[in-house]
Design a protein around this motif. Structure first.
Motif, PDB file in Angstrom:
ATOM      1  N   PHE B  68      70.039  71.120  44.283  1.00  0.00           N
ATOM      2  CA  PHE B  68      70.712  72.288  44.922  1.00  0.00           C
ATOM      3  C   PHE B  68      69.935  73.730  44.900  1.00  0.00           C
ATOM      4  N   THR B  69      69.916  74.266  46.107  1.00  0.00           N
ATOM      5  CA  THR B  69      69.292  75.716  45.949  1.00  0.00           C
ATOM      6  C   THR B  69      70.273  76.932  45.824  1.00  0.00           C
ATOM      7  N   PRO B  70      70.233  77.490  44.807  1.00  0.00           N
ATOM      8  CA  PRO B  70      71.346  78.483  44.497  1.00  0.00           C
ATOM      9  C   PRO B  70      70.935  79.771  45.118  1.00  0.00           C
ATOM     10  N   THR B  71      70.712  80.029  46.382  1.00  0.00           N
ATOM     11  CA  THR B  71      70.484  81.371  47.146  1.00  0.00           C
ATOM     12  C   THR B  71      71.530  81.255  48.315  1.00  0.00           C
ATOM     13  N   ALA B  72      71.593  82.577  48.499  1.00  0.00           N
ATOM     14  CA  ALA B  72      72.726  82.768  49.673  1.00  0.00           C
ATOM     15  C   ALA B  72      72.381  82.160  50.867  1.00  0.00           C
ATOM     16  N   THR B  73      71.132  82.127  51.069  1.00  0.00           N
ATOM     17  CA  THR B  73      70.657  81.590  52.663  1.00  0.00           C
ATOM     18  C   THR B  73      70.732  80.013  52.495  1.00  0.00           C
ATOM     19  N   GLN B  74      70.414  79.336  51.369  1.00  0.00           N
ATOM     20  CA  GLN B  74      70.277  77.967  51.281  1.00  0.00           C
ATOM     21  C   GLN B  74      71.326  77.270  50.418  1.00  0.00           C
ATOM     22  N   ALA B  75      72.088  77.867  49.905  1.00  0.00           N
ATOM     23  CA  ALA B  75      73.089  77.072  49.147  1.00  0.00           C
ATOM     24  C   ALA B  75      74.151  75.966  49.881  1.00  0.00           C
ATOM     25  N   PHE B  76      74.566  76.544  50.984  1.00  0.00           N
ATOM     26  CA  PHE B  76      75.270  75.825  51.877  1.00  0.00           C
ATOM     27  C   PHE B  76      74.583  74.635  52.536  1.00  0.00           C
ATOM     28  N   ASP B  77      73.442  75.006  53.079  1.00  0.00           N
ATOM     29  CA  ASP B  77      72.701  73.750  53.759  1.00  0.00           C
ATOM     30  C   ASP B  77      72.372  72.621  52.667  1.00  0.00           C
TER      31      ASP B  77
END
Lengths: 274, 422
Positions: B68-77
């Motif tokens: 998981f990538t916990p950043t606003a730009t990448q979390a969803f993807d």
């Protein structure tokens, strides 16, 4: 007891709700029969291939599928393209890559590892091209749409394993275009769709009869196109659905046998204590 | 966990180790020889189920974190990457998401069982309060976990809940911005929620250890609510409770598997598969089902500040329950009046849950106000008064008298475990 209390309290509350509280004149989408529904559901490969064709020739003009990789098209449980076919499909798309050794972005042919490229480079470009409307990416659309099934279906659906609200909505939406009712004049950029919340949708009726050529004799009707592309979008949304249901059945068998063994173990252990 | 132990390992190496750190004794006295009341019913198996579910959540969560990538730009993807490209990623994620729901289902059953059988009463006050703390930590963990996929509901739930703190006079705005790490819910909010979502479950695990410790000091309550008086009243934990808990756990796992494999998105909201968009408020912001009763309480009250106070009070009031309930009799079995009010309370909680999922308008608001009033009246008025005016039924002299056949042959309690110590 708990369930009876639950049902009774819900019924009592439902009776107390005035008609005014139930908003929305949007009709409830009809439940379609899908090959992938139910505990043993699988995708119809031919349908997914037809659906992909519809996506590619119609939807892809405006909608992206950016989370789906070309290699997924050849994955087990998917549309059933061979790897060579998937490679061929990928190579028909141009992908922006870079920067190169010289620091420049360049275009190349698609590969299996690429994601399906979106029609517009960014949101602003899409809006500028489409009268300010933003066509959503369709990668998870079959889970991102749905409708309120209401009481008591929201309870029975848990037992009947109804997970097709999204795909039923997509089919209803695609086939839900009508002439605006008398007295309603729509601007040129809006279209009347009875299943769309508010009925005014920015997407023009996307597909006509005979627009996409089917080579397997499947009828080339709007309804059939809609059904096929909806099924394809369900797969795009949930590419491991078949594996999930297959493994689920194995897990269920295991757990049921295990529960049976545990039950008799418990009975034996407690036999002396009662 | 107290007193001398007869536990002696056979193996020499284990004996050597045992003399230096008596881990074997701890396990043996806690989970083997530990005397449990012989009349525990299946409502008592949820403690074990909850321990198991906590483990499931931590194990699946640790692996999900790897992808998981916990950043606003990448979390969803990155969540979708887990669903599509990580081996069995869909299984891990659906287990974790539905596991959270089942965790709450189990904890609510566990709590209602405690309410029904008076498990919070002397001498189990500390045990109960530790449980309330676990529940509160669970709610915080679940809320922050729901924010992580950064869908529309994630984002707007975070906005609604963090905005609750802005109701605090004078300091509200400052506290809210401090929570956000900025002037709105954004990337810093997501990252700190991720950090805390990873931390809190281990804090829960720590409090669970205290909870189990406290349980083993005072002993389990039981359906009669009367104290254990002799060895005849109990059976050793192993094999009796282990066999029963094991069977119940497997049954519970069937329920979990049903959700994970067949209806994994039944409990979630379609809007959370739409990426977060700060410029577009969803038509209908709703929390996960297990928060709906509290959401109904919050919205039932027209003043935001009082609504927030009521929301927190509805959980905090549980901690005072041991002193609010004035009845000396623990179990509802012998409290006919209490039992009726209890079941009304259960219906009230379910009703609040239903109302939490509806728009706060018209009769829904009135119904939510009535049920909210009952929720607090139950704890603050009904329970204190009931203990004074109710005439409980006769309580049996002992557990064994209540459950064993009268005049029958003596029962070999715990015959299967010869090394039991009472």
């Amino acid at each position: 007891m708990r369930r009876i209390v639950f049902a009774a309290s819900l019924a009592a509350l439902a009776a107390a709700v005035p008609a005014a509280a139930i908003a929305a004149e949007v009709p409830t989408p009809l439940r379609q029969s899908w090959s992938f529904a139910g505990p043993f559901g699988t995708f119809d490969r031919a349908q997914l291939q037809r659906g992909f064709k519809v996506y590619r020739e119609v939807c892809a003009a405006c909608h992206g599928l950016k989370l789906v990789a070309f290699h997924a098209l050849a994955q087990p449980g998917g549309p059933g393209f061979t790897e060579a076919q998937a490679k061929q499909i990928a190579s028909e798309f141009r992908i922006q890559d870079g920067p190169s050794d010289r620091g420049e972005m360049f275009e190349r042919l698609g590969r299996l590892s690429d994601m399906i490229p979106s029609p517009d480079p960014n949101e602003q470009a899409a809006r500028a091209r489409l009268n300010g409307a933003l066509p959503p990416d369709l990668s998870v659309i079959a889970k991102a749409r749905g409708y309120d099934v209401g009481f008591p279906r929201f309870i029975t659906d848990a037992f009947l394993q109804y997970q097709e609200a999204g795909v039923d909505y997509i089919f209803a939406y695609l086939t839900g275009y009508e002439n605006a009712p008398a007295g309603v004049t729509l601007p040129e950029t809006q279209f009347w769709n009875k299943y769309f919340a508010g009925q005014r949708t920015a997407m023009r009726p996307p597909i006509q009869k005979d627009q996409v050529e089917y080579t397997d004799g499947t009828p080339q009707t709007v309804e059939q196109y809609s059904r096929d592309v909806a099924a394809f979008l369900m797969w795009a949304t949930e590419p491991h659905l078949e594996a999930r249901k297959r493994i689920g059945f194995q897990v269920m068998i295991f757990l049921l046998v295990f529960a049976g063994l545990m039950y008799f173990t418990k009975k034996k252990v407690w036999a002396a204590a009662h | 966990m107290s007193g001398h132990s007869s536990y002696q390992p056979q193996n020499r190496l284990l004996r050597w180790f045992e003399a230096r750190l008596p881990v074997g004794w701890l396990i043996h006295s806690s989970f083997v020889a530990y005397p449990t009341p012989r009349n525990l019913n299946y409502w008592w198996t949820f403690g074990g189920i909850l321990s198991f579910m906590l483990t499931v959540q931590i194990v699946t969560g640790v692996v999900l974190t790897m992808h998981f990538t916990p950043t606003a730009t990448q979390a969803f993807d990155s969540v979708e990457h887990i669903m599509r490209d990580v081996n069995y990623g869909w299984l891990l994620r659906y287990l974790h998401a539905n596991g959270g729901s089942m965790f709450f289902l189990a904890v609510y059953i566990h709590m209602f069982r405690g309410l029904y059988y008076g498990s919070y009463k002397e001498p189990r006050e500390v045990l109960w309060i530790l449980g309330v703390i676990i529940f509160f930590l669970m709610m915080a963990s679940a809320f922050m976990g729901y924010v992580l996929p950064w869908g529309q509901m994630s984002f707007w739930a975070a906005t609604v809940i963090t905005n609750l703190f802005s109701a605090i006079p004078i300091f509200g705005k400052g506290i809210t911005e401090w929570l956000w790490g900025g002037y709105a819910v954004d990337n810093p909010t997501l990252q700190r929620f991720f950090s805390l979502h990873y931390l809190l479950p281990f804090m829960i695990a720590g409090v669970v250890v205290l909870h189990v410790w406290a349980l083993h000091v005072v002993g389990q309550n039981n359906p009669t609510g009367i104290d254990v008086k002799s060895d005849k009243d109990t059976v050793p934990f192993t094999p009796y409770a282990t066999a029963k808990d094991g069977f119940a756990l497997v049954c519970f796992l069937i329920l979990l598997a049903w959700f994970v494999f067949y209806i994994p998105n039944y409990l979630s909201h379609p809007d959370n598969y739409i990426p977060a968009n700060p410029l577009q408020t969803p038509p209908h912001i709703v929390p996960e089902w297990y928060f709906l009763p509290y959401y109904a309480i919050l919205r039932a009250i027209p003043s935001k500040l009082i609504g927030v106070i009521a929301l927190f009070a509805s959980i905090a009031v549980l901690a005072f329950l041991p002193w609010l309930d004035t009845s000396k009799v623990r179990s509802a079995r012998y409290r006919p009046l209490f039992r009726q009010f209890f079941w009304i309370f259960v219906i009230c909680c379910i009703g609040l849950g239903y109302l939490g999922s509806k728009q706060p308008e018209g009769l829904y608001v009135i119904a939510a106000r009535i049920l909210t009033a009952y929720y607090f009246l139950y704890f603050l008025v009904i329970l204190p008064v009931l203990g004074l005016i109710e005439r409980p039924k006769a309580v049996p002299a002992s557990i064994s008298e209540a459950v064993l056949p009268k005049g029958g042959a003596p029962v070999a309690a715990g015959a299967a475990a010869p090394d039991r110590n009472g």
